[in-house]
Scaffold this motif. Structure first.
Motif, mmCIF file in Angstrom:
data_model
loop_
_atom_site.group_PDB
_atom_site.id
_atom_site.type_symbol
_atom_site.label_atom_id
_atom_site.label_comp_id
_atom_site.label_asym_id
_atom_site.label_seq_id
_atom_site.Cartn_x
_atom_site.Cartn_y
_atom_site.Cartn_z
ATOM 1 N N SER A 110 12.778 18.069 -8.243
ATOM 2 C CA SER A 110 11.333 18.283 -8.360
ATOM 3 C C SER A 110 10.516 17.161 -7.720
ATOM 4 C CB SER A 110 10.939 18.426 -9.831
ATOM 5 O OG SER A 110 11.101 17.204 -10.510
ATOM 6 N N ILE A 111 11.113 16.011 -7.516
ATOM 7 C CA ILE A 111 10.346 14.844 -7.074
ATOM 8 C C ILE A 111 9.865 14.963 -5.630
ATOM 9 C CG2 ILE A 111 10.527 12.362 -6.602
ATOM 10 C CD1 ILE A 111 12.064 12.162 -9.249
ATOM 11 N N THR A 112 10.726 15.364 -4.712
ATOM 12 C CA THR A 112 10.308 15.460 -3.309
ATOM 13 C C THR A 112 9.207 16.492 -3.107
ATOM 14 O OG1 THR A 112 12.415 14.606 -2.507
ATOM 15 C CG2 THR A 112 11.087 15.888 -0.949
ATOM 16 N N PRO A 113 9.299 17.691 -3.680
ATOM 17 C CA PRO A 113 8.187 18.640 -3.506
ATOM 18 C C PRO A 113 6.859 18.124 -4.077
ATOM 19 C CG PRO A 113 10.132 19.795 -4.275
ATOM 20 C CD PRO A 113 10.443 18.318 -4.340
ATOM 21 N N ILE A 114 6.919 17.422 -5.190
ATOM 22 C CA ILE A 114 5.695 16.846 -5.760
ATOM 23 C C ILE A 114 5.142 15.785 -4.817
ATOM 24 C CG2 ILE A 114 4.773 15.441 -7.648
ATOM 25 C CD1 ILE A 114 6.827 16.930 -9.478
ATOM 26 N N PHE A 115 6.018 14.941 -4.274
ATOM 27 C CA PHE A 115 5.583 13.916 -3.318
ATOM 28 C C PHE A 115 4.944 14.575 -2.093
ATOM 29 C CE2 PHE A 115 6.110 11.221 0.360
ATOM 30 C CZ PHE A 115 5.613 10.016 -0.087
ATOM 31 N N LEU A 169 3.577 17.533 -1.803
ATOM 32 C CA LEU A 169 2.308 18.154 -2.184
ATOM 33 C C LEU A 169 1.199 17.110 -2.228
ATOM 34 C CD1 LEU A 169 0.829 20.719 -3.188
ATOM 35 C CD2 LEU A 169 1.385 19.951 -5.505
ATOM 36 N N ALA A 170 1.480 15.967 -2.826
ATOM 37 C CA ALA A 170 0.487 14.886 -2.891
ATOM 38 C C ALA A 170 0.125 14.409 -1.491
ATOM 39 C CB ALA A 170 1.018 13.733 -3.733
ATOM 40 N N ALA A 171 1.119 14.233 -0.639
ATOM 41 C CA ALA A 171 0.862 13.769 0.728
ATOM 42 C C ALA A 171 0.057 14.796 1.516
ATOM 43 C CB ALA A 171 2.182 13.481 1.434
ATOM 44 N N GLN A 172 0.386 16.056 1.346
ATOM 45 C CA GLN A 172 -0.307 17.131 2.058
ATOM 46 C C GLN A 172 -1.800 17.145 1.727
ATOM 47 O OE1 GLN A 172 1.222 20.996 1.045
ATOM 48 N NE2 GLN A 172 -0.311 22.083 2.217
ATOM 49 N N HIS A 173 -2.125 16.836 0.492
ATOM 50 C CA HIS A 173 -3.519 16.857 0.043
ATOM 51 C C HIS A 173 -4.149 15.459 0.028
ATOM 52 C CE1 HIS A 173 -3.601 21.102 -0.890
ATOM 53 N NE2 HIS A 173 -2.353 20.949 -1.307
ATOM 54 N N GLU A 174 -3.406 14.481 0.559
ATOM 55 C CA GLU A 174 -3.870 13.099 0.596
ATOM 56 C C GLU A 174 -4.344 12.613 -0.775
ATOM 57 O OE1 GLU A 174 -6.665 12.599 3.817
ATOM 58 O OE2 GLU A 174 -5.269 13.444 5.266
ATOM 59 N N VAL A 225 6.175 6.470 3.512
ATOM 60 C CA VAL A 225 5.081 7.429 3.710
ATOM 61 C C VAL A 225 5.593 8.713 4.346
ATOM 62 C CG1 VAL A 225 2.895 7.816 4.910
ATOM 63 C CG2 VAL A 225 3.362 5.608 3.864
ATOM 64 N N ASP A 226 6.538 8.608 5.260
ATOM 65 C CA ASP A 226 7.023 9.791 5.969
ATOM 66 C C ASP A 226 8.180 10.494 5.267
ATOM 67 O OD1 ASP A 226 5.191 9.493 8.137
ATOM 68 O OD2 ASP A 226 6.462 7.890 8.925
ATOM 69 N N ARG A 249 0.811 -1.215 0.000
ATOM 70 C CA ARG A 249 0.000 0.000 0.000
ATOM 71 C C ARG A 249 0.844 1.265 0.000
ATOM 72 N NH1 ARG A 249 -5.506 -0.409 2.468
ATOM 73 N NH2 ARG A 249 -4.996 1.740 2.868
ATOM 74 N N ALA A 250 2.155 1.118 -0.106
ATOM 75 C CA ALA A 250 3.059 2.264 -0.066
ATOM 76 C C ALA A 250 2.904 3.107 -1.333
ATOM 77 C CB ALA A 250 4.499 1.784 0.056
ATOM 78 N N PRO A 251 3.121 4.411 -1.191
ATOM 79 C CA PRO A 251 3.113 5.266 -2.391
ATOM 80 C C PRO A 251 4.237 4.845 -3.342
ATOM 81 C CG PRO A 251 3.156 6.584 -0.379
ATOM 82 C CD PRO A 251 3.376 5.163 0.027
ATOM 83 N N ILE A 252 4.024 5.080 -4.611
ATOM 84 C CA ILE A 252 5.010 4.725 -5.635
ATOM 85 C C ILE A 252 5.205 5.910 -6.571
ATOM 86 C CG2 ILE A 252 5.494 3.217 -7.602
ATOM 87 C CD1 ILE A 252 3.732 1.118 -6.301
ATOM 88 N N VAL A 253 6.454 6.180 -6.904
ATOM 89 C CA VAL A 253 6.774 7.140 -7.952
ATOM 90 C C VAL A 253 7.082 6.328 -9.199
ATOM 91 C CG1 VAL A 253 8.467 8.828 -8.764
ATOM 92 C CG2 VAL A 253 7.644 8.943 -6.409
ATOM 93 N N LEU A 254 6.366 6.620 -10.272
ATOM 94 C CA LEU A 254 6.637 6.014 -11.576
ATOM 95 C C LEU A 254 7.375 7.052 -12.405
ATOM 96 C CD1 LEU A 254 3.135 4.442 -12.318
ATOM 97 C CD2 LEU A 254 5.142 3.323 -11.347
#
Length: 86
Positions: free
Chosen positions: A61-66, A68-73, A32-33, A4-9
């Motif tokens: 650019s990848i960490t800020p995008i990650f 942002l996604a986490a912040q907005h669930e 997740v963290d 269930r972990a997030p994935i970057v493609l």
């Protein structure tokens, strides 16, 4: 839980039909963290024909995008294309 972990493609080739190009897409499982494994992504980018400054731009650019996604669930975020300007 790894399933269930997030994935970057990440694909270095743009365009539609990513499902048809699965073998050309790198998958990076994220904590997740702490987010994506930047060392693994850096290694992937280093094997490409991108210049070091281009690689750094993508990596940065990848960490800020990650985050942002986490912040907005967000369930997903797609940047297509992530353009590199001269």
């Amino acid at each position: 839980d790894r399933e269930r972990a997030p994935i970057v493609l990440l694909s270095l080739g743009g365009g539609s039909g990513i499902e048809d190009r699965a073998s050309q897409v790198a998958r990076f499982i994220c904590d997740v963290d702490s987010g994506p494994d930047l060392a693994a992504i850096k290694s992937f980018l280093a094997a490409s024909d991108l210049s070091p400054p281009q690689q750094a731009s993508i990596l940065n650019s990848i960490t800020p995008i990650f985050r942002l996604a986490a912040q907005h669930e967000a369930r997903s975020v797609e940047i297509n294309p992530l353009a590199l300007l001269p």
